[in-house]
Design an enzyme around this catalytic site. Structure first.
Site, PDB file in Angstrom:
ATOM      1  N   PHE A   3      -2.470  -6.464  -2.952  1.00 17.25           N
ATOM      2  CA  PHE A   3      -1.875  -7.485  -3.791  1.00 17.25           C
ATOM      3  C   PHE A   3      -0.645  -8.094  -3.121  1.00 17.25           C
ATOM      4  O   PHE A   3      -0.111  -9.087  -3.582  1.00 17.25           O
ATOM      5  CB  PHE A   3      -1.439  -6.892  -5.137  1.00 17.25           C
ATOM      6  CG  PHE A   3      -2.583  -6.526  -6.026  1.00 17.25           C
ATOM      7  CD1 PHE A   3      -3.736  -7.285  -6.056  1.00 17.25           C
ATOM      8  CD2 PHE A   3      -2.507  -5.416  -6.855  1.00 17.25           C
ATOM      9  CE1 PHE A   3      -4.789  -6.947  -6.892  1.00 17.25           C
ATOM     10  CE2 PHE A   3      -3.548  -5.077  -7.695  1.00 17.25           C
ATOM     11  CZ  PHE A   3      -4.698  -5.845  -7.714  1.00 17.25           C
TER      12      PHE A   3
ATOM     13  N   ASN B 197       4.413  -3.071  -9.993  1.00 18.60           N
ATOM     14  CA  ASN B 197       3.642  -3.528  -8.844  1.00 18.60           C
ATOM     15  C   ASN B 197       4.410  -4.616  -8.102  1.00 18.60           C
ATOM     16  O   ASN B 197       5.478  -5.042  -8.546  1.00 18.60           O
ATOM     17  CB  ASN B 197       2.260  -4.038  -9.278  1.00 18.60           C
ATOM     18  CG  ASN B 197       1.178  -3.690  -8.284  1.00 18.60           C
ATOM     19  OD1 ASN B 197       1.202  -4.135  -7.154  1.00 18.60           O
ATOM     20  ND2 ASN B 197       0.205  -2.875  -8.708  1.00 18.60           N
TER      21      ASN B 197
ATOM     22  N   PRO C 152      -0.649   1.924  -5.772  1.00 20.34           N
ATOM     23  CA  PRO C 152      -0.521   1.297  -4.449  1.00 20.34           C
ATOM     24  C   PRO C 152      -1.011  -0.148  -4.478  1.00 20.34           C
ATOM     25  O   PRO C 152      -1.993  -0.469  -5.152  1.00 20.34           O
ATOM     26  CB  PRO C 152      -1.411   2.164  -3.565  1.00 20.34           C
ATOM     27  CG  PRO C 152      -1.342   3.510  -4.207  1.00 20.34           C
ATOM     28  CD  PRO C 152      -1.306   3.238  -5.690  1.00 20.34           C
ATOM     29  N   CYS C 153      -0.319  -0.984  -3.728  1.00 21.06           N
ATOM     30  CA  CYS C 153      -0.482  -2.420  -3.946  1.00 21.06           C
ATOM     31  C   CYS C 153      -0.637  -3.214  -2.662  1.00 21.06           C
ATOM     32  O   CYS C 153      -0.367  -4.407  -2.647  1.00 21.06           O
ATOM     33  CB  CYS C 153       0.752  -2.938  -4.695  1.00 21.06           C
ATOM     34  SG  CYS C 153       2.295  -2.353  -3.938  1.00 21.06           S
ATOM     35  N   GLN C 154      -1.065  -2.578  -1.569  1.00 20.97           N
ATOM     36  CA  GLN C 154      -1.126  -3.284  -0.295  1.00 20.97           C
ATOM     37  C   GLN C 154      -1.947  -4.570  -0.386  1.00 20.97           C
ATOM     38  O   GLN C 154      -1.595  -5.582   0.198  1.00 20.97           O
ATOM     39  CB  GLN C 154      -1.712  -2.376   0.792  1.00 20.97           C
ATOM     40  CG  GLN C 154      -0.750  -1.312   1.285  1.00 20.97           C
ATOM     41  CD  GLN C 154      -0.777  -0.065   0.427  1.00 20.97           C
ATOM     42  OE1 GLN C 154      -1.180  -0.090  -0.727  1.00 20.97           O
ATOM     43  NE2 GLN C 154      -0.331   1.048   0.971  1.00 20.97           N
TER      44      GLN C 154
END
Length: 530
Positions: free
Chosen positions: A156, A191, A152-154
């Protein structure tokens, strides 16, 4: 994490015939898994935090209906789907739970199982790594070819806040921790593009992508970081993504002369982290930009060719190619692109639904429909016309030029309560009456790929009809086949947005299967050279 150069000697490789094998972490609804399967890989295990996308994954990729009485009455030891920490004994309650509020349990459903091959494990990767540490051995016996996943990359994301300390930013390190025990031949990490942008902490500039590469170098993997775009791999979406491929250190010397240069920097990074914690230096460390002409040209004549196979704009797929046959009125025939999508990917589903599902789109008020029609005008007009319309709608301008007025008159504007405009003044009133706080809304352009952000249904309007997209239309754009059925609620709001992963979000978070297929072809070619 300790540095290891080699896998355990004498490991038996997990294979079925000549098919390379993979474990999927952060599996979501299964976009990357489906793509890898269609490229010839065999999936041996998967892990996903949230029950909603896990339910979709299980149905389509394991032929397991988690809502069926048969599944719910089966003893955990005999199930293909297990929870690390179950929030309830009732499976139907687990399917809508908050994964961040699950109690830490003794992981009863995992205990007593020796080999997890063929299982989907639902729960936090950190808890899974704790279980592996207590167990003292990898979850899957033997050598696996690939561990893949998109943490999960919220934090970034360029669209969100950049939070160095956010716990979700630590998940790539948990990914590396899992890899350090399993010791696959290769790693694939996906990502958002935002991971490439610098951020500051206490006046020090960091590059998240470089820190992630260092984490894998620390456990003995030579990395190859890249910026790719799903559009260049045949997806009807302009979706830039960060991809990190990595090869176990003891295998690097086997690379062919044409592949080795792509991982040369990763080899240097392994050596660098053995003696220090190297800081990012743009003159020494870089990522391959396959959206750039020079790097894309180099990729085109290498094993990375599938990632740039659609460089020619004339070959790229559009929104119209993806969803034209799903129009409510006068729908054209299904495109060749969709037919190929269904044949190339649909055959690799173990479940799903042969009758196309998820076709309903949200209902909108007359004012919202009228606004969507205006967005269509904006999307297909010169920039100065679109900018003027937006300023009037936001109350920043109280007059209208003749060019903008005429552009609006050419379209079939929709009435929403006070009649249709008949002159310049009433056109200004008509537009000003549509004022909204949602500045992200826009209409698709039929002749172009879709934009990257497609996880909130009311952010995007159809290219010709005054409405938002159905789950199926969004899935089509992301290259999911029509027999892939999405489970869980369609959308959510309020505080539940923080933990629920409804159907639209499942699609927005997923790796497009066609991009996964292209990545699978690349990895397969590299593996065959080792």
């Amino acid at each position: 994490m300790t540095h290891r150069a080699n896998s355990s000697k004498g490991d038996t490789k997990v294979t079925q015939g000549n098919s390379p094998t993979f474990i999927e972490l952060f599996a979501g609804c299964g976009g990357l898994s489906l793509g890898l399967r269609s490229a010839g890989f065999r999936e041996v295990m998967a892990n996903e935090l949230s029950s909603m996308p896990a339910e979709t994954f299980a149905l389509n990729l394991m032929n397991v209906d988690m809502r069926s009485s048969e599944f719910q009455q089966t003893e955990p030891k005999d199930r293909k789907v297990l929870w690390i920490d179950s929030s309830s004994d009732d499976v139907s309650e687990r399917l809508v739970d908050n994964p961040f509020e699950r109690p830490e349990t003794n992981m009863a459903e995992l205990s007593g199982i020796d080999d997890f091959e063929g299982r989907l494990i639902v729960g936090d990767i950190r808890r899974l790594n704790a279980f592996i540490e207590d167990r003292g051995s990898a979850l899957v016996h033997g050598e696996v070819d690939l561990v893949s996943g998109g943490p999960p990359c919220q934090s970034f994301s360029l669209a969100g806040r950049r939070e160095f300390g956010n716990q979700r930013n630590q998940l790539p390190w948990e990914f590396a921790k899992f890899v350090d025990v399993q010791r696959p031949r290769m790693v694939l990490l996906e990502n958002v593009e935002g991971i490439l942008r610098p951020f500051k902490l206490d006046s020090t500039t960091y590059y998240a992508w470089f820190e992630v590469c260092k984490a894998f170098a620390n456990i003995g993997y030579a990395t190859c970081p890249m910026l790719v775009n799903a559009r260049l791999a045949g997806v009807a979406q302009n979706r830039p993504r960060f991809i990190m491929l990595a090869i176990r250190e003891d295998l690097v010397s086997n690379l062919s002369e044409d592949i080795a240069p792509w991982f040369a920097q990763g080899v240097r990074l392994i050596e660098a982290v053995k003696s220090e914690d190297p800081a990012y230096d743009k003159n020494e460390w870089r990522y391959w930009d396959l959206t750039d002409e020079a790097d894309a040209s180099r990729a085109e004549v290498s094993v990375f060719a599938p990632l740039v196979a659609f460089r020619d704009p004339a070959k790229q797929h559009t929104v119209y190619d993806a969803i034209r046959d799903l129009q409510d009125v006068d729908a054209p025939a299904r495109s060749k692109y969709v037919k190929e999508l269904n044949s190339v990917l649909g055959d690799y589903l173990e479940g799903g639904n042969p009758k196309m599902q998820n076709l309903r789109h949200p209902n909108s008020t007359p004012k919202v429909q009228a606004r969507f029609r205006v967005y269509q005008v904006i999307a297909n007009s010169p920039k100065q016309v679109g900018d003027e319309i937006k300023k009037i709608m936001r109350g920043q301008k109280t007059d209208i030029s003749d060019a903008t007025y005429q552009a609006l008159l050419k379209r079939d504007l929709l009435e929403y309560g006070n009649g249709l405009p008949t002159d310049h003044g009433s056109m200004v009133d008509y537009l000003a009456g549509m004022k909204t706080r949602k500045f992200s809304q826009r209409a698709l352009v039929s002749t172009l790929p879709a934009p990257a952000a497609l996880s909130i249904p009311d952010d995007v309007a159809h290219y010709s009809e005054p409405r938002t997209l159905s789950v199926r239309e969004m899935a089509r754009i992301q290259s999911f086949p029509d027999s892939f059925e999405f489970r869980g609620i369609a959308t959510t709001g309020g505080a539940r947005r923080r933990y629920q992963v409804p159907q639209y979000t499942q699609i927005g978070n997923a790796v497009p299967p066609l991009l996964g297929r292209a990545l699978g072809k690349v990895v397969s070619s590299i593996l065959s050279s080792l």
